[in-house]
Enzyme design. Structure first.
Site, PDB file in Angstrom:
ATOM      1  N   LYS A   6     -11.739  13.113  13.260  1.00 55.45           N
ATOM      2  CA  LYS A   6     -10.936  13.442  12.366  1.00 55.45           C
ATOM      3  C   LYS A   6      -9.546  13.637  12.427  1.00 55.45           C
ATOM      4  O   LYS A   6      -9.156  14.404  13.480  1.00 55.45           O
ATOM      5  CB  LYS A   6     -11.574  14.626  11.087  1.00 55.45           C
ATOM      6  CG  LYS A   6     -10.764  15.404  10.163  1.00 55.45           C
ATOM      7  CD  LYS A   6     -11.943  16.032   9.567  1.00 55.45           C
ATOM      8  CE  LYS A   6     -10.691  16.473   8.180  1.00 55.45           C
ATOM      9  NZ  LYS A   6     -10.304  15.693   7.436  1.00 55.45           N
ATOM     10  N   ASN A  58      -7.702  10.476  17.028  1.00 55.68           N
ATOM     11  CA  ASN A  58      -7.023  10.241  15.557  1.00 55.68           C
ATOM     12  C   ASN A  58      -5.821  11.403  15.906  1.00 55.68           C
ATOM     13  O   ASN A  58      -6.131  12.648  15.386  1.00 55.68           O
ATOM     14  CB  ASN A  58      -7.825  10.216  14.281  1.00 55.68           C
ATOM     15  CG  ASN A  58      -7.105   9.183  13.177  1.00 55.68           C
ATOM     16  OD1 ASN A  58      -6.002  10.102  12.817  1.00 55.68           O
ATOM     17  ND2 ASN A  58      -6.909   8.316  13.285  1.00 55.68           N
ATOM     18  N   ASN A  69      -1.763   7.864  14.364  1.00 57.24           N
ATOM     19  CA  ASN A  69      -1.723   7.845  11.966  1.00 57.24           C
ATOM     20  C   ASN A  69      -0.728   7.327  11.934  1.00 57.24           C
ATOM     21  O   ASN A  69      -0.433   8.707  11.557  1.00 57.24           O
ATOM     22  CB  ASN A  69      -2.511   8.732  11.935  1.00 57.24           C
ATOM     23  CG  ASN A  69      -2.995   8.187  10.146  1.00 57.24           C
ATOM     24  OD1 ASN A  69      -2.662   6.951   9.869  1.00 57.24           O
ATOM     25  ND2 ASN A  69      -3.945   8.727   9.218  1.00 57.24           N
ATOM     26  N   CYS A 104      -0.600   7.709   6.955  1.00 53.81           N
ATOM     27  CA  CYS A 104      -1.803   8.093   5.872  1.00 53.81           C
ATOM     28  C   CYS A 104      -1.197   8.257   4.045  1.00 53.81           C
ATOM     29  O   CYS A 104       0.050   8.657   4.537  1.00 53.81           O
ATOM     30  CB  CYS A 104      -2.084   9.525   6.460  1.00 53.81           C
ATOM     31  SG  CYS A 104      -2.796  10.815   5.465  1.00 53.81           S
ATOM     32  N   LYS A 131      -2.159   3.243  13.897  1.00 56.66           N
ATOM     33  CA  LYS A 131      -2.805   2.175  13.225  1.00 56.66           C
ATOM     34  C   LYS A 131      -1.550   2.788  11.961  1.00 56.66           C
ATOM     35  O   LYS A 131      -1.113   3.636  11.658  1.00 56.66           O
ATOM     36  CB  LYS A 131      -4.065   3.553  12.803  1.00 56.66           C
ATOM     37  CG  LYS A 131      -5.194   3.935  11.276  1.00 56.66           C
ATOM     38  CD  LYS A 131      -6.182   4.420  11.309  1.00 56.66           C
ATOM     39  CE  LYS A 131      -7.136   4.135  10.192  1.00 56.66           C
ATOM     40  NZ  LYS A 131      -7.844   4.762   9.648  1.00 56.66           N
ATOM     41  N   ASN A 154      -4.793   1.118   6.804  1.00 55.01           N
ATOM     42  CA  ASN A 154      -5.598   2.302   6.686  1.00 55.01           C
ATOM     43  C   ASN A 154      -5.723   1.760   4.832  1.00 55.01           C
ATOM     44  O   ASN A 154      -5.926   1.043   4.832  1.00 55.01           O
ATOM     45  CB  ASN A 154      -4.627   3.676   6.685  1.00 55.01           C
ATOM     46  CG  ASN A 154      -4.762   4.690   6.849  1.00 55.01           C
ATOM     47  OD1 ASN A 154      -6.276   4.703   5.784  1.00 55.01           O
ATOM     48  ND2 ASN A 154      -4.429   5.858   7.590  1.00 55.01           N
ATOM     49  N   THR A 155      -5.634   2.485   4.006  1.00 56.58           N
ATOM     50  CA  THR A 155      -6.365   2.223   3.143  1.00 56.58           C
ATOM     51  C   THR A 155      -5.495   2.362   1.849  1.00 56.58           C
ATOM     52  O   THR A 155      -3.727   2.465   2.334  1.00 56.58           O
ATOM     53  CB  THR A 155      -6.907   4.043   2.519  1.00 56.58           C
ATOM     54  OG1 THR A 155      -5.200   5.094   2.431  1.00 56.58           O
ATOM     55  CG2 THR A 155      -7.903   4.717   3.174  1.00 56.58           C
ATOM     56  N   GLY A 208     -13.475   1.209   0.830  1.00 59.56           N
ATOM     57  CA  GLY A 208     -14.359   0.227   0.314  1.00 59.56           C
ATOM     58  C   GLY A 208     -14.100  -0.766   0.385  1.00 59.56           C
ATOM     59  O   GLY A 208     -13.861  -1.969   0.519  1.00 59.56           O
ATOM     60  N   GLY A 251     -15.163   3.045   7.603  1.00 56.53           N
ATOM     61  CA  GLY A 251     -14.914   3.886   6.782  1.00 56.53           C
ATOM     62  C   GLY A 251     -16.101   4.725   5.564  1.00 56.53           C
ATOM     63  O   GLY A 251     -16.557   5.161   6.205  1.00 56.53           O
TER      64      GLY A 251
END
Length: 299
Positions: A45, A100, A128, A131, A166, A193-194, A218, A266
């Site tokens: 996490k 992370n 990261n 984010c 990342k 990442n997203t 997803g 993920g």
């Protein structure tokens, strides 16, 4: 080496499957369900210098082909992770783990990475800079090549273990940022990442998530992630970890054919806690189907 083995930044993995940060806790939670040593490794996490409560709720919204989250890096802070979380993990995971790290300033990244670099079980530092769910940090470092390079260089000065940056997909030129990190000393790149997304509740006419927007992940993002992995892997000489919408053994093979050395899973872990194990166990059959003797052929 076995047919599933890969080498990531000098460390050999039994297989390339790595649960992604934020979807696998600190590992021991999933160890109650199955032997997590069957995984290549996992990224724990996202950890920051100070403890964070995260964003207000609601902070998760379902979509037809994925989900949107704006958790906001909730974590107990690096000191608590070292004192409490890693000892629990050591009881059930015998492999090197990926740490992370997130931050709100270069100094934050340096402090947290220096602390985790000293931990024997930490094999890699995944930094990261991507984010999308926090203000004043995270993605703001990953959207500018100079800023990403500054974080990379600063972290490399205080660490001895492989540093993997990342990256965010919410940019116009992912290759320029990856190359800037490589030139600043990064040992690897993980992406993506997203994507930034949102949903609106038709009854209230307001955003579903309290933060308004959040990170979309997803199966729907897989083609975007695959494209960016391909672009970056063909532009840099350091290893690339492919992330984004991976939910099947075939997705892993596609990522590796695009140039990834290893692959992170993920959102699938949030839908099915056995997803990463299922992908590992399904890899040999998928390789047989497509005439792949060993994953080393794809490197």
């Amino acid at each position: 080496m076995g047919r599933l083995n890969v080498t990531l930044c000098g460390i050999e993995l039994d297989n390339p499957v790595i649960p992604a940060s934020g979807t696998f806790g600190y590992g021991y939670e999933f160890a109650e369900l199955y032997d997590i040593n069957k995984l290549g490794t996992f990224s724990f996490k996202g950890t920051t210098r100070e403890a964070r409560f995260g964003n207000p709720t609601p902070r998760i919204a379902e979509c037809e082909m994925g989900l949107i989250n704006a958790v906001g890096l909730q974590n107990p802070g690096v000191e608590a992770v070292i004192a409490e979380e890693l000892p629990k993990l050591a009881k059930c995971f015998r492999k090197p783990v990926m740490a992370n790290v997130s931050g709100f300033s270069v100094e934050d990244y340096v402090y947290t990475c220096a602390k985790l670099d000293k931990e024997p079980q930490v094999g890699w530092l995944e930094v990261n800079v991507s984010c999308p769910n926090v203000h004043g940090g995270g993605m703001s470092f990953g959207t500018d090549p100079a800023a990403a390079a500054e974080v990379t260089a600063a972290v490399k000065k205080v660490t001895t273990k492989p540093v993997i940056l990342k990256l965010t997909p919410n940019v116009t030129d992912i290759v320029a940022i990856a190359k800037a990190c490589e030139e600043a000393g990064a040992d690897g790149i993980s992406l993506i990442n997203t994507l930034l997304g949102m949903r609106i509740d038709l009854r209230t006419r307001k955003p579903v998530i309290a933060n308004t927007m959040g990170g979309f992940s997803g199966p729907a993002v897989f083609p975007v992630a695959l494209r960016m992995v391909y672009q970056v892997a063909h532009a840099v000489k350091i290893p690339v970890i492919g992330i984004g919408g991976v939910s099947t053994p075939e997705n892993v093979l596609e990522m590796m054919m695009a140039g990834a050395t290893a692959v992170e899973v993920g959102a699938a872990n949030l839908v099915d806690p056995y997803a990463s194990l299922r992908i590992v166990e399904g890899l040999p059959a998928a390789m047989d189907k497509y005439g792949i003797g060993s994953l080393a052929e794809l490197e």
